[in-house]
Structure formats: C-alpha cells, structure tokens
Enzyme design. Sequence first.
Site, mmCIF file in Angstrom:
data_model
loop_
_atom_site.group_PDB
_atom_site.id
_atom_site.type_symbol
_atom_site.label_atom_id
_atom_site.label_comp_id
_atom_site.label_asym_id
_atom_site.label_seq_id
_atom_site.Cartn_x
_atom_site.Cartn_y
_atom_site.Cartn_z
ATOM 1 C CG HIS A 51 72.526 8.394 44.438
ATOM 2 N ND1 HIS A 51 72.260 7.068 44.703
ATOM 3 C CD2 HIS A 51 71.655 8.759 43.453
ATOM 4 C CE1 HIS A 51 71.277 6.657 43.927
ATOM 5 N NE2 HIS A 51 70.902 7.654 43.168
ATOM 6 C CG HIS A 97 64.814 3.929 44.867
ATOM 7 N ND1 HIS A 97 63.565 4.452 45.073
ATOM 8 C CD2 HIS A 97 65.544 4.955 44.395
ATOM 9 C CE1 HIS A 97 63.534 5.720 44.729
ATOM 10 N NE2 HIS A 97 64.737 6.048 44.313
#
Length: 787
Positions: A51, A97
């Site tokens: 990430h 998200h």
Amino acid sequence: MATASTEIRVTPEIAAEHGVTREEYARIQQILGRDPNITELGIFSVMWSEHCSYKSSKVHLQRLPTRGKLVVQGPGENAGVVDIGDGLVAAFKIESHNHPSYVEPFQGATTGVGGILRDIFTMGARPIAVLDSLRFGEITPGKNTTPEGAAKNRRILDGVVRGIGGYGNCFGVPTVGGEVSFEPCYSQNPLVNALALGIARKEEIFLAKAKGIGNPVIYVGAKTGRDGIHGASLLASAEFTEESKQKRPNVQVGDPFLEKLLLEACLEAMQTGAVVAIQDMGAAGLTCSTMEMASRGGTGIEIDLAKVPQRETGMTPYEIMLSESQERMLLVAQKGREHEVLAVFKKWGLDAVVVGHVTEGGIACIKSNGRIAAEIPAHPLAEEGPVYHRPIAAPAPRIQRERDWFAFAPEGANLTANFVKLLASPAIASKRWITEQYDTSVRTNTLAGPGASDAAVVRIKDPKTGEVKRALALSTDGNGRWCQLNPRVGAMHAVAEAARNVAASGARPIAATNCLNFGSPEKPEVMRQFSETIDGLAEACTALGTPITGGNVSFYNETLGKSIYPTPVIGVLGILDDASRVLKIAFRNEGDVIVLLAGSVENVGANFSSPSSNAGANLAREFSSSEYAKTIAGVMAGEPPAIDLAAEKRLQDCLVALAAESAVQSAHDISDGGLAVTLAESCFASVGAEPAPPALGASVSLDDVAPPESVLFGERGARVVVSVSPAKLARVLEIARQYHVAAGELGKVIREGSFRIQIKGGAVIKSPIETLRDAWANSLERTLATK
C-alpha cells in the site's frame, strides 16, 4: 549508529507475521547493520507494504505520461497540481479505501473521504469538491448471488453511502458526482474510491519536504489512539480471508468536525509564512509522515514520542508510530517562529505540540522517555525498499463461441419491455437514492451536480477576491467488465469516457488521476492485467492530452483466492473558460433537433449488413459485453468495442467549440445502455429544468441495416447526442465538419410526453415518458428497501 532499544526479540518468523519476507528482512538487517527491534520492524513493515511502497507496481507506473505544460506537481506528493490560469492551481487526487469499507462500511468510507481531503489541503489548497467511484456486489438475487449475499451487499452499499455523505456533509464540502457499478466479483470486496479537488494560488502550494536543520517539527490535530494499527500493511496489503472480520480494530474512526477545524487551522498557519513543510498522517500515520518528509528533504528528523498527544494510556512506541488515527498532521516550522503556528492551532482548539526537530545526517531518530525506540536511515527506508518485477503470464485463452454471445431479437420486434427492464437495472437506474444523501451545493460553487451534466462542474472563485470567471469539470469512470475481457482496451475506454464526459459539459480536458484496483500481484495473470492496463492508460492519456498527475494503486482486492475484475478508475479534470456556458444533459425546448455527433463515421450506426456475416459475428461479440446483454440475457462475454482515440479527440474538441459558442442546448454522451438510454435520460432530466416544462419526450427515426438492439443499446465510444435549436442547426453542422466529426439528425424533442424510436419505419420503442421515468427513477430505491 546507536543501538535501538528492544522490547521483543525480532525473528524472521515475527517479521513474516508483519508481512515482511525473509529477503526483505535481510535487506532491513543490511540497512541497519544489525537486527531491528520490534518498533523498527513495525516501521519497515508499513513503509515497505504494498500500500505504501508500490513495490509491485513501480516498474509499470513509470510508463505513464506524467508531464504536461499545465502540470505543476506530478506524482510523488500528496496530490497532483495543475495550472488553471489567473495565478491559480487545482490540486486533485483519487485514492481507495476498499478493504476497510468491507470490514466496517461506514467508517471505512468516512475515513477514505477524510484522508483524500487532507491530501488536498496539505498542499495548501482549499477543498471545493468530492467525487466517488463505487463498486458493489449485486444487490438483487440471481444466478451469481444468493438472497443472503444480495442483502449483505445492500447493507455494505448503505453503510458506504452514509459514510461518504456523513463526512462530506459535516466537513462542508459538496459531493458533486461519481459513478456506481454492480458486479458479482465485488460481493466480498467493494471498491470505494474517493476523489477530491481543491484550489490555491500558485505561489502558495506547500510540499512535504523537511528542510532547515534545527527547525521544529510540530504535531497537530487529533490525539493518537490505537485505531488503525497495521491498516496499511496488513489490511490494505493482503487479500481477505475468513478471518477478515477480526480486522475491525484496523479500521480508523473519523471525525469530520475536527477535520474542518484542522483544515481552517492549517490554511491559516500556512498564511503566516512560518510553515516550511506539511504532511498528512494518513496510511502508516506518524511513521509515514516523519520518514517521507525527511527523505524528500534530504535531512534527518528526531522526535520524542512522550510529547505526542495520546488519548489512550500505556501506548508503546510501536503503537504510537503505527497508529492511523485520523485528522492529524505533521509540519515543520521556521525556527523561532513556532509560536506563531502554535497560536493558530490554539485559537482553533486543536492540539499542537513541538515533538522534535529537523536534523542533518539523514537519520530518523525516534525517542521515548529518554530512550531510543528506533533509529533508521530515512531515505533507504522511504525510497530504497523492495521493487519487484513480478512474473507476468497471460491467462488461459478464452474460447470465443458464438453460442455464448448475445442472440439478437428478430427484425421488427418491439423492444419496449426490454428497455424498461434495462432502465430499472441497478447499473442504469437513477442513483438519486445515493446522491440525495450528499450535500451537493454547499459553498455555492456547484454549477452541475449529480445527474445534471455528464461531468460535475464547479465554479472557480479566486481565493482572495472571490471573482468568478471560469469553472472546472470533473468526471470519474471505469469499466471492470470490459477490462476483464481486454484490460488494455478497457483502460483506454475508461480514459476516453471520463474525458468525453468532461468535454460534454463544455470543458477542455487537461489532466487525469487514477486509482488502480486489482487482485493479488503475486498472481502472474493479475500482473498481466495490470501491465496491459498501464499501457492502455498511457496510450489514451497521451492521445487525449491528459497526463496522470497522481493516484493510487490498490492490490490484493480478492477474497478466498478470487480476484475482482481489473478496475482502473480514472478521474479527468477539465477547464471551462466561461462558467456561464456549462452544457447539461436535459432537453430544453419542444422542437429542438436531436443530433448524433460521432468522431468516426463508423460510429454513427452499426453499419453491418447482417449478423450472420463476418462483420455480424464481430458485432455480436462486441454487443455481448454490453449492459443490455447482461441485463436482458445474462450474457457477460465477447469483447469491448474497438476504440478510436483520434475520433475521441476530434469529438471532444468539437464539443468544447460548440459550448464556447453556446451552439447546442444540451449534450449527453453515449455509454452504458447505448443510444436509447442516452435519449431517455435527456428526457428525464428535462423535468424541472428551465425553461422546459415537465416530461419532454423524444421522437426519433433511424434508418440502419444493423440489428435494432445493436443500434439502440450498443456502447461504442466517441458518440454524443446533442439537442439544437433549428436556428442554430446549420452552424452546429458546420462546426462538426470543421472538426471532421460526423453529424446526423435523429429526430426532435416533443412536448407530448411520449418516447418513440422507429427503425426503418417500424416502432421499436414506444412508451409514455413517465412510465419509463418511473422505472428508471425509483427502481434502485425499491431494491434497497428490500429486507
């Protein structure tokens, strides 16, 4: 280098629990010259997570075009920045998200919006708009979805929408547009991509580079808690398993009211001239902000964790450094002027504490109660992490069998019932249930909100004078099903449609941001999808003049080993030179001529003589990837339509020219659902649109030799429907010729409230407009009301 303190003896096995491979652990030992302690391991694990480090995607992202004459700041900062003239710049970016929004839909979506807003005002820009791009599993039971699965997907949708609306509404920024799609592959892995846009003066942009040896480092905003620990490394950088529900503590909790105070305080502090650099504490929290600021500035940094405001007792250095508590910033102030910054945050009632200072030598030294908790070279940590050239392999070839393709209805068939079913499908139906939960007009800048235009349009106000001349248009787009069938072509279509939407609002596309949602990079076939997608994006963005200024890669979007469709979501930004000339989709006047504009002559109609010919087979294969084929026949096969980027560019330039002259009354691009849906939506939008009375209809007559379904519901690109007053028709046709755009009259806007499409003289669709509008406007709400 001093030896850092240890609480737990770190072993390769403990490293593996942090997502660190044996090879990566050996690299950590090499960088440190020793074994890491547990805090240092935690820091490396989040900074080298997929990430945060982009370790599987870096080698491919380098192929994207990132430079342009209007690009002020490209990838590498909190947000991309482009010059919009008059001394102003626009900062914009889209991020995901996804995993948190599955684990806890409301808070996952809430903190996604909060994070992207901080990325914007960290750059010194005031946020003026938010858009979203959402993907969910099917919300109605079917052959791919059980009733229980559909109910769960509806609950996730409800939580995500409430989260987006709740945060944006309370923060005071309008959610002005976006898109929603439903496919079985997103059932246990929804996609929640949020885009934010802000405006600043060009000379007032801030960067996240720690500079000035001895300058104080200041922590501002919310207190630090234990929420979100390992959100970046273990939740956003791994696939879902049966244990995913246990990860609720990894989801952060947002407070939009506190973030509003943080926004105002940060912008006011920046105006003092005492702020040198600023960084959002987003993914990886205090770790990411300290290490990246030091690395970018070529400096070191020292902080004392005992000074960090904490809302929980007994927090360890490991927990403080890895917490992803929301609404926090780290900034560097000029030495001797820190009191000016502290005074601003005190005025706004926010914590602001000097927790350290900038050092020379490039070392990040983290202290706790007088002891060294971690001591790491900042640049190797932030910039010299692992870079993987993952294996790439094509998936097993799909067998193209005609029996799997859509079978066209016989010539002369009445398609009205099918059309009603298509309009009521979740992908096509009005998203009013969603958008009505958003405040779309707060701050009074919105010129075209959800459903009014093909793109969201907001006026540009000078931050100091309030003067308005021009406007910005934004659109998001992505088609995972097409990318699953052909990643390169599907990605090109995503760019083309987002840019076409912007042009259909009258604005000139100038730049793009992307959010790339894929399965596990450890699967060669996923990396093939990713690589092909990058090449498609690069080709389309280059052809259309929309360089990528930033974005996000989200891997590991899969559950129990099953990947989502490859889903690149593209946000395109455009400039409208005259804010008064926004094009909207609504038909406006009885008697206006309906015209089809196409960048390529081949896209005016289907132009195939028979579905049994070779050309007809190509048409059937292409049409099998359409929303109509999926909704009416359950077919999800074939290939996406071929794309002509030169035709797209001609059409977009033509639309901008038409808007500049106010030559057309409306414009609406042809995309999901094809020509018939485009025409109907322009009728639906006329309800309440001035000066049109309610329920304007359309009467269209087509002369085409292709199967009627392909003509009405085919989804080829580079096409837009415009309505034109008879007095300006000649001028519109002349402008179209100048841009080598094909133009054909389809019919007229009518007052009687009926909707008629005839092909070769026979009625194919005929219905009162209100019957169609009811199916389109209310079906999603009815579905979501199902228990």
